[in-house]
Scaffold this motif. Structure first.
Motif, mmCIF file in Angstrom:
data_model
loop_
_atom_site.group_PDB
_atom_site.id
_atom_site.type_symbol
_atom_site.label_atom_id
_atom_site.label_comp_id
_atom_site.label_asym_id
_atom_site.label_seq_id
_atom_site.Cartn_x
_atom_site.Cartn_y
_atom_site.Cartn_z
ATOM 1 N N UNK A 1 0.735 -1.410 -0.067
ATOM 2 C CA UNK A 1 0.258 0.223 -0.180
ATOM 3 C C UNK A 1 1.505 1.293 0.277
ATOM 4 N N UNK A 2 -0.140 2.185 -0.417
ATOM 5 C CA UNK A 2 1.035 3.318 -0.222
ATOM 6 C C UNK A 2 1.132 4.080 1.351
ATOM 7 N N UNK A 3 0.778 4.113 2.442
ATOM 8 C CA UNK A 3 0.990 4.128 3.478
ATOM 9 C C UNK A 3 1.725 3.613 3.537
ATOM 10 N N UNK A 4 2.623 2.069 3.380
ATOM 11 C CA UNK A 4 3.141 1.089 3.470
ATOM 12 C C UNK A 4 4.686 1.828 3.610
ATOM 13 N N UNK A 5 4.759 2.729 1.798
ATOM 14 C CA UNK A 5 5.922 2.697 1.144
ATOM 15 C C UNK A 5 6.018 4.419 1.755
ATOM 16 N N UNK A 6 4.908 4.435 2.243
ATOM 17 C CA UNK A 6 5.438 6.534 2.913
ATOM 18 C C UNK A 6 6.326 5.947 3.987
ATOM 19 N N UNK A 7 6.028 4.953 5.113
ATOM 20 C CA UNK A 7 6.886 4.739 6.284
ATOM 21 C C UNK A 7 8.122 4.182 6.499
ATOM 22 N N UNK A 8 8.524 3.661 4.081
ATOM 23 C CA UNK A 8 9.552 3.097 4.047
ATOM 24 C C UNK A 8 10.791 3.618 4.085
ATOM 25 N N UNK A 9 11.855 3.854 4.596
ATOM 26 C CA UNK A 9 13.514 4.710 4.275
ATOM 27 C C UNK A 9 12.944 4.724 2.924
ATOM 28 N N UNK A 10 13.621 5.986 2.696
ATOM 29 C CA UNK A 10 13.437 5.611 0.973
ATOM 30 C C UNK A 10 15.042 5.260 0.576
ATOM 31 N N UNK A 11 16.659 4.673 1.232
ATOM 32 C CA UNK A 11 16.936 3.659 0.575
ATOM 33 C C UNK A 11 16.751 2.293 0.465
ATOM 34 N N UNK A 12 15.321 2.270 1.152
ATOM 35 C CA UNK A 12 15.028 0.999 1.344
ATOM 36 C C UNK A 12 13.663 0.539 -0.470
ATOM 37 N N UNK A 13 14.076 1.561 -0.819
ATOM 38 C CA UNK A 13 12.980 1.517 -1.799
ATOM 39 C C UNK A 13 13.484 0.728 -2.944
ATOM 40 N N UNK A 14 14.281 0.989 -3.928
ATOM 41 C CA UNK A 14 14.780 0.227 -4.844
ATOM 42 C C UNK A 14 14.383 -1.201 -4.458
ATOM 43 N N UNK A 15 15.150 -1.536 -3.313
ATOM 44 C CA UNK A 15 14.743 -2.734 -2.995
ATOM 45 C C UNK A 15 13.079 -3.297 -3.316
ATOM 46 N N UNK A 16 12.525 -2.627 -2.372
ATOM 47 C CA UNK A 16 10.795 -3.083 -2.408
ATOM 48 C C UNK A 16 10.555 -2.953 -3.857
ATOM 49 N N UNK A 17 10.808 -1.841 -4.691
ATOM 50 C CA UNK A 17 10.314 -1.976 -5.839
ATOM 51 C C UNK A 17 10.111 -3.395 -6.682
ATOM 52 N N UNK A 18 11.929 -3.728 -6.948
ATOM 53 C CA UNK A 18 11.754 -5.125 -7.036
ATOM 54 C C UNK A 18 11.299 -6.363 -6.246
ATOM 55 N N UNK B 1 6.758 8.775 -8.284
ATOM 56 C CA UNK B 1 7.965 8.859 -8.987
ATOM 57 C C UNK B 1 9.371 8.349 -7.950
ATOM 58 N N UNK B 2 8.994 8.697 -6.829
ATOM 59 C CA UNK B 2 10.298 7.732 -6.646
ATOM 60 C C UNK B 2 10.539 6.474 -6.270
ATOM 61 N N UNK B 3 9.296 5.610 -7.206
ATOM 62 C CA UNK B 3 9.397 4.223 -7.045
ATOM 63 C C UNK B 3 10.290 3.551 -8.458
ATOM 64 N N UNK B 4 9.774 4.595 -9.530
ATOM 65 C CA UNK B 4 10.626 4.912 -10.440
ATOM 66 C C UNK B 4 12.021 5.302 -10.958
ATOM 67 N N UNK B 5 11.903 6.739 -9.610
ATOM 68 C CA UNK B 5 13.696 5.998 -10.150
ATOM 69 C C UNK B 5 14.221 5.460 -9.339
ATOM 70 N N UNK B 6 13.761 4.480 -8.354
ATOM 71 C CA UNK B 6 13.889 3.349 -7.554
ATOM 72 C C UNK B 6 14.138 2.689 -8.774
ATOM 73 N N UNK B 7 13.596 1.825 -9.492
ATOM 74 C CA UNK B 7 13.669 0.913 -10.305
ATOM 75 C C UNK B 7 15.234 1.162 -11.336
#
Length: 265
Positions: free
Chosen positions: A95-112, A126-132
């Protein structure tokens, strides 16, 4: 009952009322629902899926393209609809709320690791796209709303719908004239053909004849670009602006000289 509807891919709206509602209940600076609302009933809506949706999803997989869904709808609704068109039933959901609570440094792993994102804000798209992209992926973004423009601009290839917002179409590299994804897998494969032709030409003419081609150090990335913007026979008409986007991102032309356009397909 609401959970049952969501699991069926239905959109559920709750209608509620507050008998003593006054005009000054709402604050324009900080809008929020008032308390003590009384439920009146549900409105349940269904989406009509295109007949070719499942076949198109399968063709993306056959072409080696990994799909991610970033939606503003409820995660369970999105997951149910995705399963109906061929996504794996056990696909990871967030969910978006879970993404918002996640450290930005973890987003590349999360979106993968995650396939379906629901209740996602434009900023998080936009953040998830940049993470990919940070993981080395060449990313195409498909969108039709004004709020998706930042993510479309950040993508390697922006794809818009003809029926979408004029602003969205203006920043797109590809516009789907019939609002159908069905043309995209074939367009990707046409790009693969071009990639192979460039490779064969390079071998045939030798290093001495490369003056009319991109510098050898750019060829791998040039081939990636060709996947979506070169020789899309019978599907798209290639614009100079699309190619200019590639040259600009590689620092080969001044961004001030670039005029963004669209590949129309």
């Amino acid at each position: 009952q609401v959970k049952v509807w969501l699991d069926q891919g239905l959109r559920v709206l709750l209608l509620a009322n507050r008998p003593d509602m006054r005009e000054d209940t709402f604050d324009d600076e900080d809008p929020k629902l008032p308390g003590e609302l009384q439920a009146l009933g549900f409105v349940v809506l269904s989406d009509v899926l295109r007949d070719d949706a499942a076949a198109t999803i399968a063709k993306f997989g056959d072409a080696g393209i990994t799909l991610k869904i970033l939606s503003g709808d409820h995660p369970e609704t999105v997951a149910a609809l995705a399963e109906q068109v061929g996504f794996h039933a056990g696909a990871n959901i967030m969910s978006g709320s879970a993404v918002a609570e996640s450290p930005e440094a973890d987003l590349p792993r999360i979106v993968e690791e995650t396939t379906i994102f629901g209740r996602i804000s434009p900023h998080h798209k936009e953040l998830l796209l940049e993470a990919l992209k940070s993981r080395g992926h060449y990313v195409a973004m498909i969108g039709d709303g004004v709020n998706e423009v930042p993510a479309l601009k950040a993508s390697d290839v922006a794809v818009a719908m003809r029926s979408g917002s004029p602003v969205t179409r203006s920043v797109a590299d590809i516009v789907l004239l019939q609002d159908s994804f069905a043309a995209l897998p074939r367009a990707f494969l046409e790009g693969r053909i071009t990639e192979q032709e460039l490779h064969n030409s390079r071998q045939e003419i030798g290093d001495a004849g490369l003056s009319s081609y991109p510098h050898p150090s750019l060829l791998p990335e040039f081939w990636q670009f060709s996947t979506v913007s070169m020789r899309l026979t019978s599907l798209t008409s290639t614009s100079q602006a699309g190619f200019m986007k590639f040259l600009t991102t590689r620092g080969l032309v001044d961004p001030a000289d670039r005029k963004r356009g669209a590949l129309v397909g």
